[in-house]
Design an enzyme around this catalytic site. Sequence first.
Site, PDB file in Angstrom:
ATOM      1  N   ASP A  87      32.363  31.283  45.152  1.00  0.00           N
ATOM      2  CA  ASP A  87      33.309  31.382  45.906  1.00  0.00           C
ATOM      3  C   ASP A  87      33.446  32.715  46.608  1.00  0.00           C
ATOM      4  O   ASP A  87      32.886  33.669  45.896  1.00  0.00           O
ATOM      5  CB  ASP A  87      34.839  31.134  45.359  1.00  0.00           C
ATOM      6  CG  ASP A  87      36.076  31.226  45.918  1.00  0.00           C
ATOM      7  OD1 ASP A  87      35.935  30.478  46.961  1.00  0.00           O
ATOM      8  OD2 ASP A  87      36.993  31.971  45.757  1.00  0.00           O
ATOM      9  N   SER A  88      34.335  32.717  47.588  1.00  0.00           N
ATOM     10  CA  SER A  88      34.267  33.944  48.367  1.00  0.00           C
ATOM     11  C   SER A  88      35.016  35.026  47.703  1.00  0.00           C
ATOM     12  O   SER A  88      34.717  36.263  47.669  1.00  0.00           O
ATOM     13  CB  SER A  88      35.210  33.771  49.442  1.00  0.00           C
ATOM     14  OG  SER A  88      36.563  33.124  49.148  1.00  0.00           O
TER      15      SER A  88
ATOM     16  N   GLU B 164      46.528  35.563  46.144  1.00  0.00           N
ATOM     17  CA  GLU B 164      45.919  36.679  45.488  1.00  0.00           C
ATOM     18  C   GLU B 164      47.139  37.781  45.163  1.00  0.00           C
ATOM     19  O   GLU B 164      46.991  38.291  44.084  1.00  0.00           O
ATOM     20  CB  GLU B 164      44.916  37.481  46.258  1.00  0.00           C
ATOM     21  CG  GLU B 164      43.747  36.493  46.577  1.00  0.00           C
ATOM     22  CD  GLU B 164      42.534  36.961  46.944  1.00  0.00           C
ATOM     23  OE1 GLU B 164      42.662  38.355  47.258  1.00  0.00           O
ATOM     24  OE2 GLU B 164      41.482  36.514  46.975  1.00  0.00           O
TER      25      GLU B 164
ATOM     26  N   CYS C 215      41.630  24.235  50.076  1.00  0.00           N
ATOM     27  CA  CYS C 215      41.136  25.537  49.987  1.00  0.00           C
ATOM     28  C   CYS C 215      41.652  26.020  48.455  1.00  0.00           C
ATOM     29  O   CYS C 215      42.560  25.759  47.954  1.00  0.00           O
ATOM     30  CB  CYS C 215      41.871  26.591  50.670  1.00  0.00           C
ATOM     31  SG  CYS C 215      41.809  28.561  50.282  1.00  0.00           S
TER      32      CYS C 215
ATOM     33  N   HIS D 298      42.061  28.523  46.861  1.00  0.00           N
ATOM     34  CA  HIS D 298      43.162  29.525  46.403  1.00  0.00           C
ATOM     35  C   HIS D 298      44.396  28.529  46.536  1.00  0.00           C
ATOM     36  O   HIS D 298      45.705  28.849  45.766  1.00  0.00           O
ATOM     37  CB  HIS D 298      43.409  30.404  47.527  1.00  0.00           C
ATOM     38  CG  HIS D 298      42.484  31.463  47.436  1.00  0.00           C
ATOM     39  ND1 HIS D 298      41.202  31.539  47.824  1.00  0.00           N
ATOM     40  CD2 HIS D 298      42.913  32.988  46.950  1.00  0.00           C
ATOM     41  CE1 HIS D 298      40.731  32.465  47.508  1.00  0.00           C
ATOM     42  NE2 HIS D 298      41.786  33.651  47.262  1.00  0.00           N
TER      43      HIS D 298
END
Length: 295
Positions: free
Chosen positions: A23-24, A166, A205, A207
């Site tokens: 993942d990024s 995040e 996504c 996230h």
Amino acid sequence: MYTTQGLTPGNAAIRELPIGLFDSGVGGMTVLRAMRGILPNESFLYLGDTARSPYGPKSVETVQGYTLQAAEELLKRGIKMLVIACNTATAAALDRVRREFPQIETVGVIEPGAEAACRATHTGRIAVIATHGTIRGRAYEEAILKRMPDAELFPIPCPLFVAMAEDGLVEGPLATGIAARYLDPVFRIPREQGLETPDTLVLACTHFPLLQSAIADVAGQGVTLVDSATNTARVVKKILREKHLDRGSGPSAGVAFCPGSTRFLTTDDPERFKRLGEQFLGMTLAPCTVELAKL
Ligand code: DGL
């Protein structure tokens, strides 16, 4: 370039290799969590490119380059299968990775997410929330329309959700306020005008599952939220079985999660990676190895 060097599918040595996830950053941990649940006997090697995230605002060419480097790194370290646990990277680079590394089975998160959305919808009206990169690539639209040509799609870029997840800004008035700014034009406003709204919302996504409750509040009752994590894990399980690569049938199944069966690589500060990763994985990473990788 990586080669399997004489190992053939079914070979016990290959079955013992971990599944690679990429993942990024830490968002792919939501996929890792689902994989651990569905594949408890497997081991995992997770790479988060935290030094270069977010990928969402970057060009297709840039994301392709990063993803190819990450895939190469994981292959060099030894994996039996690759999961691109990032929608933005899947949209930009899945085809390229499959072309450049045909020796390994690579799975993205978009086809499994699209399949889950088509199973969940009753009306065929499906909203897709994602980063700018994923929305721009239209891969979800293609994957859904391939299965359901009459579907009506509502793509909504929600870039701030990445930073909010995040930062732990996942609930409360600020989180629901930002969610409303993105979602009201597709849900609340048309509903108040007596118009039809989507009955299914894809968290496209990795996230976004962290913001699930704020998103559900704003989308309103009767909207089913789906994400690709569980379905991706099911797809991986099926492929491992078909290719006789699953560790469940091997001699040393049942290893503990950490430090034994899951290793982490990050391209930036391992301590920050651990801290953020714990939020996404929902458990402590204290005993796990997090190694700095240079891509
Ligand atoms: N987790 C990534 C995804 O699923 C997005 C985060 C980023 O922009 O890097 O698309």
